[in-house]
Design a protein around this motif. Structure first.
Motif, PDB file in Angstrom:
ATOM      1  N   GLU A  91       1.023  -1.070   0.074  1.00  0.00           N
ATOM      2  CA  GLU A  91       0.080   0.202   0.029  1.00  0.00           C
ATOM      3  C   GLU A  91       0.889   1.083  -0.112  1.00  0.00           C
ATOM      4  OE1 GLU A  91      -3.404   2.318   2.763  1.00  0.00           O
ATOM      5  OE2 GLU A  91      -2.598   0.213   3.201  1.00  0.00           O
ATOM      6  N   TYR A  92       1.078   1.923  -0.977  1.00  0.00           N
ATOM      7  CA  TYR A  92       1.775   3.158  -1.296  1.00  0.00           C
ATOM      8  C   TYR A  92       0.811   4.395  -1.092  1.00  0.00           C
ATOM      9  CZ  TYR A  92       5.846   0.843  -3.084  1.00  0.00           C
ATOM     10  OH  TYR A  92       6.899  -0.007  -3.469  1.00  0.00           O
ATOM     11  N   PRO A  93       1.410   5.597  -0.448  1.00  0.00           N
ATOM     12  CA  PRO A  93       0.709   6.988  -0.584  1.00  0.00           C
ATOM     13  C   PRO A  93       0.047   7.179  -1.744  1.00  0.00           C
ATOM     14  CG  PRO A  93       2.825   6.987   0.709  1.00  0.00           C
ATOM     15  CD  PRO A  93       2.758   5.629  -0.036  1.00  0.00           C
ATOM     16  N   ARG A  94      -0.778   8.068  -1.880  1.00  0.00           N
ATOM     17  CA  ARG A  94      -1.412   8.689  -3.265  1.00  0.00           C
ATOM     18  C   ARG A  94      -0.131   9.319  -4.121  1.00  0.00           C
ATOM     19  NH1 ARG A  94      -6.328   9.115  -5.425  1.00  0.00           N
ATOM     20  NH2 ARG A  94      -6.465  10.965  -6.955  1.00  0.00           N
ATOM     21  N   LEU A  95       0.180   9.088  -5.308  1.00  0.00           N
ATOM     22  CA  LEU A  95       1.202   9.487  -5.790  1.00  0.00           C
ATOM     23  C   LEU A  95       0.768  10.629  -6.814  1.00  0.00           C
ATOM     24  CD1 LEU A  95       2.883   6.368  -7.141  1.00  0.00           C
ATOM     25  CD2 LEU A  95       3.341   7.525  -4.718  1.00  0.00           C
ATOM     26  N   SER A  96       1.697  11.886  -6.745  1.00  0.00           N
ATOM     27  CA  SER A  96       1.489  12.972  -7.544  1.00  0.00           C
ATOM     28  C   SER A  96       2.854  13.349  -8.306  1.00  0.00           C
ATOM     29  CB  SER A  96       0.526  14.132  -7.054  1.00  0.00           C
ATOM     30  OG  SER A  96       1.389  14.428  -6.056  1.00  0.00           O
ATOM     31  N   LEU A  97       2.720  13.904  -9.367  1.00  0.00           N
ATOM     32  CA  LEU A  97       3.987  14.669  -9.784  1.00  0.00           C
ATOM     33  C   LEU A  97       4.240  16.178  -9.338  1.00  0.00           C
ATOM     34  CD1 LEU A  97       3.442  13.711 -13.716  1.00  0.00           C
ATOM     35  CD2 LEU A  97       5.104  12.618 -12.283  1.00  0.00           C
ATOM     36  N   PRO A  98       5.505  15.987  -9.074  1.00  0.00           N
ATOM     37  CA  PRO A  98       5.913  17.346  -8.532  1.00  0.00           C
ATOM     38  C   PRO A  98       5.573  18.645  -9.410  1.00  0.00           C
ATOM     39  CG  PRO A  98       7.762  16.215  -9.380  1.00  0.00           C
ATOM     40  CD  PRO A  98       6.723  15.311  -9.133  1.00  0.00           C
ATOM     41  N   ALA A  99       5.652  19.886  -8.963  1.00  0.00           N
ATOM     42  CA  ALA A  99       5.417  21.126  -9.600  1.00  0.00           C
ATOM     43  C   ALA A  99       6.603  21.396 -10.454  1.00  0.00           C
ATOM     44  CB  ALA A  99       4.821  22.223  -8.884  1.00  0.00           C
ATOM     45  N   LEU A 100       6.442  22.083 -11.604  1.00  0.00           N
ATOM     46  CA  LEU A 100       7.590  22.348 -12.284  1.00  0.00           C
ATOM     47  C   LEU A 100       7.972  23.954 -12.138  1.00  0.00           C
ATOM     48  CD1 LEU A 100       6.994  20.395 -15.808  1.00  0.00           C
ATOM     49  CD2 LEU A 100       8.652  19.900 -14.022  1.00  0.00           C
ATOM     50  N   PRO A 101       8.897  24.357 -12.325  1.00  0.00           N
ATOM     51  CA  PRO A 101       9.288  25.720 -12.572  1.00  0.00           C
ATOM     52  C   PRO A 101       8.621  26.452 -13.624  1.00  0.00           C
ATOM     53  CG  PRO A 101      11.366  24.373 -12.241  1.00  0.00           C
ATOM     54  CD  PRO A 101      10.388  23.529 -12.556  1.00  0.00           C
ATOM     55  N   ALA A 102       8.411  27.700 -13.320  1.00  0.00           N
ATOM     56  CA  ALA A 102       7.327  28.333 -14.514  1.00  0.00           C
ATOM     57  C   ALA A 102       8.198  28.241 -15.904  1.00  0.00           C
ATOM     58  CB  ALA A 102       7.343  29.808 -14.328  1.00  0.00           C
ATOM     59  N   ASP A 103       7.245  27.916 -16.983  1.00  0.00           N
ATOM     60  CA  ASP A 103       7.679  27.948 -18.391  1.00  0.00           C
ATOM     61  C   ASP A 103       8.588  26.553 -18.564  1.00  0.00           C
ATOM     62  OD1 ASP A 103       6.318  30.134 -18.975  1.00  0.00           O
ATOM     63  OD2 ASP A 103       7.870  31.410 -18.314  1.00  0.00           O
ATOM     64  N   ARG A 104       8.533  25.447 -17.600  1.00  0.00           N
ATOM     65  CA  ARG A 104       9.479  24.311 -17.936  1.00  0.00           C
ATOM     66  C   ARG A 104       8.502  23.171 -18.305  1.00  0.00           C
ATOM     67  NH1 ARG A 104      14.592  25.863 -18.705  1.00  0.00           N
ATOM     68  NH2 ARG A 104      15.587  27.385 -17.180  1.00  0.00           N
ATOM     69  N   PRO A 105       8.835  22.819 -19.477  1.00  0.00           N
ATOM     70  CA  PRO A 105       8.192  21.567 -19.759  1.00  0.00           C
ATOM     71  C   PRO A 105       8.315  20.227 -19.255  1.00  0.00           C
ATOM     72  CG  PRO A 105       9.891  21.816 -21.512  1.00  0.00           C
ATOM     73  CD  PRO A 105       9.883  22.831 -20.451  1.00  0.00           C
ATOM     74  N   ARG A 106       7.378  19.254 -19.407  1.00  0.00           N
ATOM     75  CA  ARG A 106       7.712  17.791 -18.776  1.00  0.00           C
ATOM     76  C   ARG A 106       8.905  17.175 -19.931  1.00  0.00           C
ATOM     77  NH1 ARG A 106       6.049  17.065 -13.921  1.00  0.00           N
ATOM     78  NH2 ARG A 106       3.884  18.118 -13.522  1.00  0.00           N
ATOM     79  N   PRO A 107       9.524  16.101 -19.371  1.00  0.00           N
ATOM     80  CA  PRO A 107      10.845  15.523 -20.076  1.00  0.00           C
ATOM     81  C   PRO A 107      10.312  15.303 -21.427  1.00  0.00           C
ATOM     82  CG  PRO A 107      10.074  14.008 -18.257  1.00  0.00           C
ATOM     83  CD  PRO A 107       9.208  15.332 -18.243  1.00  0.00           C
ATOM     84  N   PHE A 108       9.123  14.739 -21.758  1.00  0.00           N
ATOM     85  CA  PHE A 108       8.836  13.993 -23.054  1.00  0.00           C
ATOM     86  C   PHE A 108       7.811  14.984 -23.876  1.00  0.00           C
ATOM     87  CE2 PHE A 108       9.946  10.493 -20.100  1.00  0.00           C
ATOM     88  CZ  PHE A 108      11.332  10.317 -20.737  1.00  0.00           C
ATOM     89  N   THR A 109       7.800  16.102 -23.667  1.00  0.00           N
ATOM     90  CA  THR A 109       7.091  17.267 -24.540  1.00  0.00           C
ATOM     91  C   THR A 109       7.975  17.861 -25.435  1.00  0.00           C
ATOM     92  OG1 THR A 109       7.277  18.743 -22.677  1.00  0.00           O
ATOM     93  CG2 THR A 109       5.479  17.326 -22.494  1.00  0.00           C
ATOM     94  N   GLU A 110       7.117  18.612 -26.367  1.00  0.00           N
ATOM     95  CA  GLU A 110       7.691  19.297 -27.397  1.00  0.00           C
ATOM     96  C   GLU A 110       8.481  20.540 -26.960  1.00  0.00           C
ATOM     97  OE1 GLU A 110       6.465  21.506 -31.784  1.00  0.00           O
ATOM     98  OE2 GLU A 110       4.837  20.512 -30.301  1.00  0.00           O
ATOM     99  N   GLY A 111       9.612  20.496 -27.469  1.00  0.00           N
ATOM    100  CA  GLY A 111      10.375  21.598 -26.917  1.00  0.00           C
ATOM    101  C   GLY A 111      11.607  21.347 -26.085  1.00  0.00           C
TER     102      GLY A 111
END
Length: 293
Positions: A91-111
């Motif tokens: 049983e793991y805690p509820r997972l969520s992705l951390p917030a990103l700095p402003a104007d920074r994309p996710r690793p597998f997004t365009e740009g």
């Protein structure tokens, strides 16, 4: 003895009866014309019986509806016979992705051609499951390169250290824990300056895709076929490979998994006396992969 008859003539009695009936009919008709309801002729005894049966039906129907609502509202585990047995997952805690700095994309997004994780790599570590005891040396912070290399055979550490230097390693973050069944888990996230360096280290230094087993792991290790993993382990744009010690092994069995996700490479290990269980291992690898993807 001769039966005594009425001293009134039969015709007279019939006439009186017909007269009374006519008068009653006229009274009813007059009452209807005046707007007053006709007087019911049902017996009170019949009315009371109907009322009692109606009340009984209402009570029974209400009880049945209440029972059905209770079954519907209850949790499955609370209803006898419907409880679901554990399949071995933690049983793991509820997972969520951390917030990103402003104007920074996710690793597998365009740009984001370098497939860079702009979030703090420490926040991408999978948390310990419920009931686990944290490893005091692997608390979710940064660790030294030597701490990571201690997972490998001594004769391989110098070569791997040089490979890390050439690959412009930026950080190593780690977390570990021990569950009540004695399984020891460690997760190390190695973050490089780009996806090219991460792939180079994984492919050339570790040879993680070798069918005979990657470099630096102990002898007697076998590759776990990806089809043995559940479908949800396949996170788009990431690569996951897993290995385990063959039988017969020592008093403990170790499982390893590498997850290569953009600029970050994860090494996940689980060790347990007797046998390292398959279900929690798959679950841990899957969840860490999803956090990186």
């Amino acid at each position: 003895m001769t039966e005594q008859l009425s001293d009134r003539p039969v015709d007279e009695a019939v006439g009186k009866s017909e007269e009374s009936t006519a008068q009653a009919g006229e009274s009813t008709a007059q009452a209807s014309l005046d707007g007053a309801p006709a007087r019911p002729r049902c017996s009170r005894r019949v009315l009371w019986a109907v009322a009692r049966w109606t009340a009984a039906l209402v009570v029974c129907g209400g009880a049945g509806a209440g029972a059905a609502m209770g079954i519907t509202a209850a949790d499955r585990e609370d209803v006898p016979g419907l409880a679901t047995e554990s399949d071995g997952r933690w049983e793991y805690p509820r997972l969520s992705l951390p917030a990103l700095p402003a104007d920074r994309p996710r690793p597998f997004t365009e740009g984001n051609d370098g497939e860079v994780h702009h979030a703090d790599v420490r926040e991408l570590l999978l948390p310990a499951p419920t009931g686990a005891t944290p490893d005091p040396k692997l608390t979710g912070g940064f660790v030294s390169t030597d701490a990571y290399l201690s997972l490998y055979a001594k004769e391989s550490r110098d070569e791997l250290r040089r490979g890390l230097a050439d690959s412009t390693l930026r950080h190593v973050a780690a977390r570990g824990w021990t569950t009540p069944d004695g399984t020891r888990t460690s997760i190390h996230l190695l973050r490089f300056s780009s996806v090219a360096y991460a792939e180079s280290y994984a492919d050339e230094m570790l040879d993680v895709h070798s069918a005979s087993g990657p470099k630096a792991l102990p002898d007697g290790v076998e590759y776990v076929v990806p089809e043995d993993f559940p479908d949800d382990i396949e996170v788009p744009e990431t690569k996951a490979v897993a290995f385990r010690e063959k039988k017969p092994h020592g008093p403990e069995q170790v499982r390893w998994a590498y997850v290569q996700a953009g600029d970050t490479l994860a090494l996940i290990t689980q060790t347990r006396a007797g046998e390292a269980l398959e279900v929690p291992f798959r679950q841990t690898v899957t969840l860490q992969n999803q956090l990186l993807g």
